[in-house]
Design a protein around this motif. Sequence first.
Motif, PDB file in Angstrom:
ATOM      1  N   PRO A 140      11.482   8.527 -32.229  1.00 42.45           N
ATOM      2  CA  PRO A 140      12.662   8.189 -31.563  1.00 42.45           C
ATOM      3  C   PRO A 140      12.657   8.086 -30.217  1.00 42.45           C
ATOM      4  N   ALA A 141      13.786   7.640 -29.531  1.00 48.29           N
ATOM      5  CA  ALA A 141      13.992   7.414 -28.269  1.00 48.29           C
ATOM      6  C   ALA A 141      13.623   8.756 -27.415  1.00 48.29           C
ATOM      7  N   PRO A 142      13.053   8.713 -26.076  1.00 51.17           N
ATOM      8  CA  PRO A 142      12.701   9.718 -25.540  1.00 51.17           C
ATOM      9  C   PRO A 142      14.127  10.647 -25.346  1.00 51.17           C
ATOM     10  N   GLU A 143      15.427  10.030 -25.180  1.00 51.37           N
ATOM     11  CA  GLU A 143      16.754  10.844 -24.893  1.00 51.37           C
ATOM     12  C   GLU A 143      17.016  11.523 -26.346  1.00 51.37           C
ATOM     13  N   ALA A 144      16.566  11.130 -27.163  1.00 57.65           N
ATOM     14  CA  ALA A 144      16.733  11.852 -28.597  1.00 57.65           C
ATOM     15  C   ALA A 144      15.939  13.004 -29.006  1.00 57.65           C
ATOM     16  N   LYS A 145      15.016  13.313 -27.960  1.00 60.40           N
ATOM     17  CA  LYS A 145      14.013  14.518 -28.093  1.00 60.40           C
ATOM     18  C   LYS A 145      14.362  15.569 -27.093  1.00 60.40           C
ATOM     19  N   ASP A 146      15.558  15.341 -26.541  1.00 59.57           N
ATOM     20  CA  ASP A 146      15.996  16.431 -25.525  1.00 59.57           C
ATOM     21  C   ASP A 146      16.678  17.683 -26.101  1.00 59.57           C
ATOM     22  N   ASP A 147      16.069  18.796 -26.392  1.00 60.74           N
ATOM     23  CA  ASP A 147      16.532  19.610 -26.936  1.00 60.74           C
ATOM     24  C   ASP A 147      17.629  20.335 -26.317  1.00 60.74           C
ATOM     25  N   LEU A 148      17.761  20.369 -24.786  1.00 60.65           N
ATOM     26  CA  LEU A 148      19.026  20.887 -24.002  1.00 60.65           C
ATOM     27  C   LEU A 148      20.140  19.879 -24.276  1.00 60.65           C
ATOM     28  N   ALA A 149      19.891  18.541 -24.440  1.00 64.30           N
ATOM     29  CA  ALA A 149      20.985  17.766 -24.487  1.00 64.30           C
ATOM     30  C   ALA A 149      21.564  17.945 -26.212  1.00 64.30           C
ATOM     31  N   ALA A 150      20.442  18.161 -27.242  1.00 63.30           N
ATOM     32  CA  ALA A 150      21.024  18.422 -28.519  1.00 63.30           C
ATOM     33  C   ALA A 150      21.934  19.625 -28.483  1.00 63.30           C
ATOM     34  N   MET A 151      21.466  20.750 -27.859  1.00 58.27           N
ATOM     35  CA  MET A 151      22.430  21.913 -27.839  1.00 58.27           C
ATOM     36  C   MET A 151      23.635  21.655 -27.148  1.00 58.27           C
ATOM     37  N   ARG A 152      23.681  21.015 -26.109  1.00 55.20           N
ATOM     38  CA  ARG A 152      24.792  20.662 -25.330  1.00 55.20           C
ATOM     39  C   ARG A 152      25.770  19.664 -26.494  1.00 55.20           C
TER      40      ARG A 152
END
Length: 337
Positions: free
Chosen positions: A310-322
């Motif tokens: 996936p895109a790098p933005e989609a692998k951001d765990d902090l963004a996923a939790m937020r």
Amino acid sequence: MNQYISAGYLWEELKSNRLAKYGAVTAATAISLVLLRKWIGGGVCKSRVRLDGKTVVITGANTGIGKETARDMAKRGARVVMACRDLTRAEKSAAEIRMSTGNGNVVVRHLDLASLYSVRHFAHEYIATEDRLDILINNAGVMMCPYSLTEDGYETQFAVNHLGHFLLTILLLDLLKNSAPSRVVNVSSIAHKGGKIHFDDLNFNQTPYDSLVSYRQSKLANVLFTRELSRRTKGSGVTTYVLHPGVIRTKLGRYVEMRHPVVSALLSAPSILLMKTPKQGAQTTIYCAITEGLEKLSGCYFSDCKLMEPAPEAKDDLAAMRMWDVSAKLVGYKEED
């Protein structure tokens, strides 16, 4: 006389050669188009897994890839619950699926993902009347629609493509756990690449609305939701997957056609050759829903029945939790729900 015969003979020879060349070009073109269509069609789910005794819920199952997914699940013997907004069209599609598969265990239930009330009503009714949920396929969506707000006050693409499915999934999560091993399959898009979550302006109150920017945001939210859901359900027997189905010949792009009819008409003929059929587009959804041995890939992104990056933005765990925390707040979800 011999001159005329010779000239006629030569002319026939020329025509014959031209026809031969024309035929060769035509044959080569036809072969190329067949190979192109096969390549565009992408991967095919080859699993022969049966789903007898299993229950599958599919949102937006009355048309397009949702309908083809429902048909495939029914062929495998599953009880299929078609969760749809338009009950008339859904009942017609359900009747067609029952007839074509011989599976009478295909039912329709009302679900409007633009309404959190409708999502809660569907979930509560489902829990009260069904004893299991083996596969939840979050398929429904809208694409590049004009700016509007739902009855809950949220931008429509973000609300339908993400928030409605987020609430539906977490409300049904206990039943998914009780039915484990079970799966959640989220239909996203390659459009998540280049997307950004505008956490401080999800409704585009501060910036001009752009339908493509909004669509990409909602599809990125699908991928982040899948990642965080996988983390939260680890060890529970519930696994989750997200996918890009391909560019499909469905009604999803109707808003683009309405806003740009001339462009749509000019592109319609060549675009048919470059798009998957709904049956082809459903293959990766089916693959993620039933293929054995995918458990270790929970939270991952797929396309053409293959694991993809996936895109790098989609692998951001902090963004996923937020994204999870923000979504829970927006839908009014609390642990006691």
